[in-house]
Every structure is written in structure tokens, then in C-alpha cells.
Scaffold this motif. Structure first.
Motif, PDB file in Angstrom:
ATOM      1  N   LEU A   1       0.834  -1.192   0.000  1.00 22.45           N
ATOM      2  CA  LEU A   1       0.000   0.000   0.000  1.00 22.45           C
ATOM      3  C   LEU A   1       0.878   1.255   0.000  1.00 22.45           C
ATOM      4  O   LEU A   1       2.000   1.233   0.502  1.00 22.45           O
ATOM      5  CB  LEU A   1      -0.911   0.011   1.225  1.00 22.45           C
ATOM      6  N   LEU A   2       0.351   2.324  -0.549  1.00 19.92           N
ATOM      7  CA  LEU A   2       1.074   3.584  -0.605  1.00 19.92           C
ATOM      8  C   LEU A   2       1.081   4.258   0.767  1.00 19.92           C
ATOM      9  O   LEU A   2       0.034   4.413   1.402  1.00 19.92           O
ATOM     10  CB  LEU A   2       0.417   4.511  -1.630  1.00 19.92           C
ATOM     11  N   ASP A   3       2.258   4.646   1.220  1.00 18.97           N
ATOM     12  CA  ASP A   3       2.404   5.398   2.473  1.00 18.97           C
ATOM     13  C   ASP A   3       2.229   6.881   2.130  1.00 18.97           C
ATOM     14  O   ASP A   3       3.188   7.581   1.801  1.00 18.97           O
ATOM     15  CB  ASP A   3       3.779   5.128   3.078  1.00 18.97           C
ATOM     16  N   THR A   4       0.986   7.354   2.193  1.00 23.88           N
ATOM     17  CA  THR A   4       0.681   8.718   1.752  1.00 23.88           C
ATOM     18  C   THR A   4       1.340   9.773   2.633  1.00 23.88           C
ATOM     19  O   THR A   4       1.707  10.844   2.160  1.00 23.88           O
ATOM     20  CB  THR A   4      -0.838   8.949   1.716  1.00 23.88           C
ATOM     21  N   LYS A   5       1.510   9.461   3.921  1.00 25.30           N
ATOM     22  CA  LYS A   5       2.152  10.422   4.828  1.00 25.30           C
ATOM     23  C   LYS A   5       3.612  10.630   4.429  1.00 25.30           C
ATOM     24  O   LYS A   5       4.112  11.761   4.366  1.00 25.30           O
ATOM     25  CB  LYS A   5       2.053   9.929   6.275  1.00 25.30           C
ATOM     26  N   LYS A   6       4.302   9.532   4.150  1.00 29.91           N
ATOM     27  CA  LYS A   6       5.705   9.604   3.724  1.00 29.91           C
ATOM     28  C   LYS A   6       5.817  10.297   2.369  1.00 29.91           C
ATOM     29  O   LYS A   6       6.722  11.109   2.142  1.00 29.91           O
ATOM     30  CB  LYS A   6       6.279   8.184   3.639  1.00 29.91           C
ATOM     31  N   GLU A   7       4.869  10.002   1.477  1.00 31.46           N
ATOM     32  CA  GLU A   7       4.861  10.625   0.158  1.00 31.46           C
ATOM     33  C   GLU A   7       4.678  12.138   0.273  1.00 31.46           C
ATOM     34  O   GLU A   7       5.403  12.919  -0.364  1.00 31.46           O
ATOM     35  CB  GLU A   7       3.734  10.024  -0.693  1.00 31.46           C
ATOM     36  N   GLN A   8       3.723  12.563   1.095  1.00 31.91           N
ATOM     37  CA  GLN A   8       3.444  13.988   1.242  1.00 31.91           C
ATOM     38  C   GLN A   8       4.616  14.733   1.872  1.00 31.91           C
ATOM     39  O   GLN A   8       4.915  15.871   1.508  1.00 31.91           O
ATOM     40  CB  GLN A   8       2.170  14.193   2.078  1.00 31.91           C
ATOM     41  N   GLN A   9       5.296  14.091   2.836  1.00 36.36           N
ATOM     42  CA  GLN A   9       6.446  14.732   3.461  1.00 36.36           C
ATOM     43  C   GLN A   9       7.579  14.911   2.464  1.00 36.36           C
ATOM     44  O   GLN A   9       8.218  15.970   2.404  1.00 36.36           O
ATOM     45  CB  GLN A   9       6.930  13.897   4.659  1.00 36.36           C
ATOM     46  N   ALA A  10       7.829  13.879   1.663  1.00 38.06           N
ATOM     47  CA  ALA A  10       8.879  13.964   0.645  1.00 38.06           C
ATOM     48  C   ALA A  10       8.531  15.025  -0.401  1.00 38.06           C
ATOM     49  O   ALA A  10       9.405  15.788  -0.845  1.00 38.06           O
ATOM     50  CB  ALA A  10       9.077  12.608  -0.026  1.00 38.06           C
ATOM     51  N   PHE A  11       7.256  15.083  -0.777  1.00 36.89           N
ATOM     52  CA  PHE A  11       6.816  16.092  -1.750  1.00 36.89           C
ATOM     53  C   PHE A  11       6.977  17.497  -1.177  1.00 36.89           C
ATOM     54  O   PHE A  11       7.447  18.413  -1.865  1.00 36.89           O
ATOM     55  CB  PHE A  11       5.361  15.845  -2.152  1.00 36.89           C
ATOM     56  N   SER A  12       6.624  17.670   0.084  1.00 38.13           N
ATOM     57  CA  SER A  12       6.761  18.974   0.733  1.00 38.13           C
ATOM     58  C   SER A  12       8.223  19.420   0.759  1.00 38.13           C
ATOM     59  O   SER A  12       8.538  20.591   0.507  1.00 38.13           O
ATOM     60  CB  SER A  12       6.197  18.906   2.155  1.00 38.13           C
ATOM     61  N   ASP A  13       9.112  18.477   1.037  1.00 40.27           N
ATOM     62  CA  ASP A  13      10.541  18.794   1.042  1.00 40.27           C
ATOM     63  C   ASP A  13      11.004  19.194  -0.356  1.00 40.27           C
ATOM     64  O   ASP A  13      11.806  20.128  -0.518  1.00 40.27           O
ATOM     65  CB  ASP A  13      11.355  17.582   1.521  1.00 40.27           C
ATOM     66  N   ALA A  14      10.501  18.495  -1.382  1.00 41.11           N
ATOM     67  CA  ALA A  14      10.893  18.791  -2.769  1.00 41.11           C
ATOM     68  C   ALA A  14      10.375  20.153  -3.213  1.00 41.11           C
ATOM     69  O   ALA A  14      11.055  20.866  -3.960  1.00 41.11           O
ATOM     70  CB  ALA A  14      10.380  17.699  -3.698  1.00 41.11           C
ATOM     71  N   VAL A  15       9.188  20.516  -2.762  1.00 38.69           N
ATOM     72  CA  VAL A  15       8.626  21.836  -3.088  1.00 38.69           C
ATOM     73  C   VAL A  15       9.560  22.938  -2.595  1.00 38.69           C
ATOM     74  O   VAL A  15       9.820  23.922  -3.290  1.00 38.69           O
ATOM     75  CB  VAL A  15       7.217  21.992  -2.474  1.00 38.69           C
ATOM     76  N   ASP A  16      10.090  22.754  -1.376  1.00 44.31           N
ATOM     77  CA  ASP A  16      11.021  23.741  -0.823  1.00 44.31           C
ATOM     78  C   ASP A  16      12.357  23.715  -1.556  1.00 44.31           C
ATOM     79  O   ASP A  16      12.909  24.763  -1.894  1.00 44.31           O
ATOM     80  CB  ASP A  16      11.250  23.474   0.668  1.00 44.31           C
ATOM     81  N   THR A  17      12.874  22.516  -1.828  1.00 47.23           N
ATOM     82  CA  THR A  17      14.184  22.376  -2.463  1.00 47.23           C
ATOM     83  C   THR A  17      14.197  22.954  -3.869  1.00 47.23           C
ATOM     84  O   THR A  17      15.137  23.675  -4.251  1.00 47.23           O
ATOM     85  CB  THR A  17      14.601  20.890  -2.521  1.00 47.23           C
ATOM     86  N   PHE A  18      13.157  22.653  -4.645  1.00 50.61           N
ATOM     87  CA  PHE A  18      13.127  23.060  -6.048  1.00 50.61           C
ATOM     88  C   PHE A  18      12.245  24.292  -6.298  1.00 50.61           C
ATOM     89  O   PHE A  18      12.014  24.660  -7.444  1.00 50.61           O
ATOM     90  CB  PHE A  18      12.668  21.886  -6.919  1.00 50.61           C
ATOM     91  N   ASP A  19      11.755  24.888  -5.222  1.00 48.49           N
ATOM     92  CA  ASP A  19      10.970  26.126  -5.316  1.00 48.49           C
ATOM     93  C   ASP A  19       9.802  25.990  -6.298  1.00 48.49           C
ATOM     94  O   ASP A  19       9.623  26.801  -7.204  1.00 48.49           O
ATOM     95  CB  ASP A  19      11.887  27.288  -5.740  1.00 48.49           C
TER      96      ASP A  19
END
Length: 257
Positions: free
Chosen positions: A132-150
Motif C-alpha cells: 500500500l502507498l504510504d501517503t504520509k511519507k509521500e506527502q512529506q517527501a513532496f513537501s521537502d521537494a517543493v522547498d528544495t526546487f521552489d
């Protein structure tokens, strides 16, 4: 945007002369091309591929990563970090640490009608799921990428097709980098985006090189090739017509080849 043109391209240190090769392609035969193709990429290098549209740059690199078939099953040798590999499919390239950013971000790079986190996690899906997809882990990684890549967006629910061209390109870069590749092939990284975002993309590339990645940069923009590349491979009618480095990398020389 109020910046001097000289600040558009960041300083990228040259790799040492004796540094190991990250990728070597030897005698790769492509369909419809008479001469086989060979080139190499050093660790920590930006290797530019220049040429007119239709010169075969994309076809060559798509063949290397397994998106296209070579002329025959034994058409050449690919060596990654000193070890010979077979790359028959993009998933094999990904598992071995090679990523390809398509020039067609709308047609084959992103799912335009899907949300951003889904687009972001697709290339590195195994990091976020077993069964199953770990949506919490996915969202945290996405949030970090949003900051990293603006990545700039109205809200997290917006679909990829609603982003500007520059933010789509940054999302595509974030998506590919989440798989943690060592060799990154970027095809037309700044096509159709504004000058401010272009500068951001160039600085992202410089940061990737500084952190130990090796980059192949395909571009039809000669200024971009000159400003970002340590060496430049020039292609003409499906073949490599010249490899330039140092002071040879200038507009007239590239156009000559």
C-alpha cells in the motif's frame, strides 16, 4: 528580471583530469545511422550535446537508457562506473542510477490531469510503497521537494497541467531526483520557460554536480550549452562530428561542426 546576464550561469568546477568515468558508450549502432557512436561522461562533469533539431541527440540518449531499440541486440557496449551493463528498458536504467528527463514534459514527462504529489512520486514509487502507498511519507517527501526546487503553486490540490511551464519543469526535475540517480540526462531543460526560472534550473544543475552527480545536457540553445558545459559533443545527421572542450567551446566552433 533585474539581473546581469553574467549571473545567469553559475560557476561549475572542472572535474579532475584523472577522475573516473561515470558512463561510457562504445560503438553503439543506431537504426539508420551508418557509423556507430562512442562517447564518455566523467564523474562530476556536465557533458553538453549540441546540434540542429533532428541531428539525433535525443534518439541517441533515448537508446542509451532503453527508451529506443539499438540497431541490433549486440550493437555496442555501455559501461557504468567501470562495469558493463545492459539497459534494455528505462526501469533498468533507473535501478542502476541513470535518469532521463524528457524534453516533452507535457506529452511524456507528467500526468497533466493528476495532482502534484502523484506526479512527484511515480518515478520513485518503491520508496513510498510495499503493498500500500504510504501517503504520509509521500506527502512529506513532496513537501521537502517543493522547498528544495521552489515549486510554486496555488495549493497542493492543483493538477500538474495548471502549473506554469517553469514549475512543471521543476516538478519533473524533483520527480526524477527523488529516485536518487547518479547520472542525469536532461533534454532541453529550459525550453519554453522564463529567464528567471532558467537561472534557477541552471543553479539546480550546478548544485547537483557539486554534490557528485554527472550530467548530460541536451540543448538547442547554444548559449545554454556554452554557459553550462565542461565538454560539448556536436552531432550532425545522426553522427558525432566533434567533441569540444576549454576555449574551443564557442558559438562559431559549434556551428562549424
Amino acid at each position: 528580471v533585474g539581473r546581469e546576464l553574467t549571473s545567469l550561469f553559475p560557476e561549475i568546477p572542472l572535474p579532475a583530469d584523472d577522475v573516473q568515468q561515470a558512463l561510457a558508450v562504445e560503438q553503439l549502432a543506431l537504426p539508420g545511422v551508418a557509423a556507430p557512436i562512442s562517447f564518455s561522461l566523467k564523474k562530476g562533469e556536465v557533458l553538453g550535446f549540441s546540434g540542429l533539431v533532428g541531428s539525433g541527440r535525443t534518439a541517441l540518449l533515448e537508446t542509451v537508457v532503453g527508451l529506443r531499440k539499438p540497431a541490433s541486440l549486440n550493437a555496442g557496449k555501455i559501461t557504468l562506473n567501470g562495469r558493463q551493463v545492459k539497459l534494455n528498458h528505462p526501469s533498468e536504467s533507473r535501478e542502476l542510477g541513470i535518469a532521463y528527463l524528457t524534453k516533452d514534459r507535457k506529452g511524456s514527462g507528467l500526468l497533466l490531469d493528476k495532482d502534484l504529489s502523484m506526479n512527484f512520486s511515480l518515478f520513485a514509487l518503491r520508496k513510498f510503497s510495499s503493498f500500500l502507498l504510504d501517503t504520509k511519507k509521500e506527502q512529506q517527501a513532496f513537501s521537502d521537494a517543493v522547498d528544495t526546487f521552489d515549486i510554486r503553486m496555488k495549493d497542493n490540490k492543483v493538477t500538474a497541467g495548471k502549473l506554469s511551464g517553469g514549475n512543471q519543469q521543476k516538478l519533473l526535475l524533483a520527480k526524477v531526483m527523488e529516485a536518487e540517480p547518479a547520472v542525469i540526462i536532461i533534454d532541453e531543460p529550459t525550453r519554453g520557460i522564463d529567464i528567471g526560472t532558467k537561472s534557477q534550473i541552471y543553479h539546480f544543475i550546478a548544485e547537483l554536480v557539486a554534490s557528485g552527480h554527472s550530467i548530460i545536457l541536451i540543448s538547442s540553445d547554444i548559449t545554454e550549452i556554452i554557459g553550462m558545459s565542461h565538454r560539448v559533443v556536436v552531432m550532425y545527421r545522426g553522427e558525432i562530428s566533434g567533441v569540444l572542450q576549454g576555449r574551443e567551446i564557442e558559438e562559431e566552433e559549434i556551428m562549424h561542426y
